[in-house]
Motif scaffolding. Structure first.
Motif, PDB file in Angstrom:
ATOM      1  N   ASN A  94     -15.996  -9.770  35.953  1.00  0.00           N
ATOM      2  CA  ASN A  94     -16.509  -9.257  34.671  1.00  0.00           C
ATOM      3  C   ASN A  94     -17.145 -10.371  33.846  1.00  0.00           C
ATOM      4  O   ASN A  94     -18.234 -10.216  33.325  1.00  0.00           O
ATOM      5  CB  ASN A  94     -15.383  -8.632  33.847  1.00  0.00           C
ATOM      6  N   TRP A  95     -16.424 -11.465  33.729  1.00  0.00           N
ATOM      7  CA  TRP A  95     -16.969 -12.599  32.979  1.00  0.00           C
ATOM      8  C   TRP A  95     -16.214 -13.890  33.315  1.00  0.00           C
ATOM      9  O   TRP A  95     -15.091 -13.845  33.839  1.00  0.00           O
ATOM     10  CB  TRP A  95     -16.975 -12.355  31.470  1.00  0.00           C
ATOM     11  N   ASP A  98     -12.276 -13.292  34.559  1.00  0.00           N
ATOM     12  CA  ASP A  98     -11.786 -11.925  34.360  1.00  0.00           C
ATOM     13  C   ASP A  98     -12.379 -11.010  35.426  1.00  0.00           C
ATOM     14  O   ASP A  98     -13.606 -10.917  35.560  1.00  0.00           O
ATOM     15  CB  ASP A  98     -12.138 -11.416  32.959  1.00  0.00           C
ATOM     16  N   ARG A 136     -15.435 -17.725  31.343  1.00  0.00           N
ATOM     17  CA  ARG A 136     -15.617 -18.531  30.117  1.00  0.00           C
ATOM     18  C   ARG A 136     -14.992 -19.897  30.299  1.00  0.00           C
ATOM     19  O   ARG A 136     -13.922 -20.001  30.902  1.00  0.00           O
ATOM     20  CB  ARG A 136     -14.909 -17.844  28.936  1.00  0.00           C
TER      21      ARG A 136
END
Ligand SMILES: NC(=O)c1ccc[n+]([C@@H]2O[C@H](COP(=O)([O-])OP(=O)(O)OC[C@H]3O[C@@H](n4cnc5c(N)ncnc54)[C@H](OP(=O)(O)O)[C@@H]3O)[C@@H](O)[C@H]2O)c1
Length: 222
Positions: free
Chosen positions: A199-200, A213, A202
């Motif tokens: 999803n992402w 994620d 960071r």
């Protein structure tokens, strides 16, 4: 069968360990810890395995952030091994449910009930995690569960296809031994395990940790 949304949040060394061989597990920087507590504040229940309570003695309440209420604490403890002095029992800031089996000592069940803990017998020898989630959904109105490990509980939930999301922080340490993020009999190849969709990603504010994620799309074999 209805069940809550389940997210596993964990921090691991770059070699995938969530604890060292001595049980040391402080892998999160203060920013990462705050992120974890933000998730705690956003869920209806927090679930952990027995060893995590025995080794870390967490209180499992949201701190460092504003929380409108404290989530229910759920401990998966098939043999009722956690001590009566554990914070999840003595700290009354949130309700605690211990899911256990018929193998549990009935005297300890009574002691726990007398201390204000709900004890759910959810299996003969192993706790049926799907049934626990279903009961949390139907009886307690739980719609979102945060799983905070450890490796054995993470594995059992993944194996049963009961996880929707995984948020893993990779911290700049190497343990070389200890508890892995997933501890179980394992999958022989990538074909048998679940499919994950990123999803992402960071980079943590500390500049040294990476947060990943993933959505767990399905079990390959199912
Ligand atoms: N870095 C992190 O983010 C993080 C987060 C959490 C924990 N940790 C670390 O992880 C370590 C603990 O992990 P762990 O893998 O050893 O243990 P765990 O997953 O916390 O607990 C495993 C135990 O829970 C019970 N259990 C789990 N699923 C069950 C089921 N379906 N039915 C019955 N009982 C069940 C079993 O007890 P019985 O063996 O008695 O049946 C099992 O041995 C600790 O050192 C902790 O510090 C790290």
């Amino acid at each position: 069968m209805p069940r809550p949304y389940v997210i596993i949040v964990s921090a691991a060394s770059i070699d995938g360990r969530i604890a060292s061989k001595t049980g040391y597990s402080r892998l999160s920087c203060p920013f990462d810890l705050k992120r974890l507590h933000e998730v705690r504040a956003s869920v209806d229940a927090i679930m952990v395995g027995a060893n995590t309570v025995i080794n870390d003695d967490p209180s499992l309440t949201p701190r460092y952030v504003k929380a409108s209420r404290n989530p229910i604490r759920v401990v998966i403890d098939g043999k009722l091994r956690i001590p009566l002095t554990a914070r999840v029992i003595t700290n009354k800031e949130a309700p605690t449910i211990i899911a256990t089996t018929e193998a549990a000592d009935p005297n300890k069940v009574m002691q726990l009930i007398n201390m204000g803990v709900e004890v759910w017998v959810m299996g003969k020898e192993r706790v049926d995690l799907g049934k626990v989630l279903e009961r949390l959904f139907t009886e307690k109105g739980v719609r979102k569960v945060l799983v905070e490990g450890g490796g054995h509980l993470n594995w059992e939930l993944i194996k049963e296809g009961l996880v929707d999301e995984i948020r893993l922080t990779i911290s700049p340490y190497i343990f070389g031994a200890g508890t892995s993020f997933m501890e179980g009999i394992g999958y022989p190849t990538t074909m048998e395990g679940p499919r994950l969709r990123l999803n992402w990603v960071r980079v943590c504010e500390c500049g040294q940790e990476v947060v990943l994620d993933y959505t767990v799309e399905r079990l390959n074999s199912s």
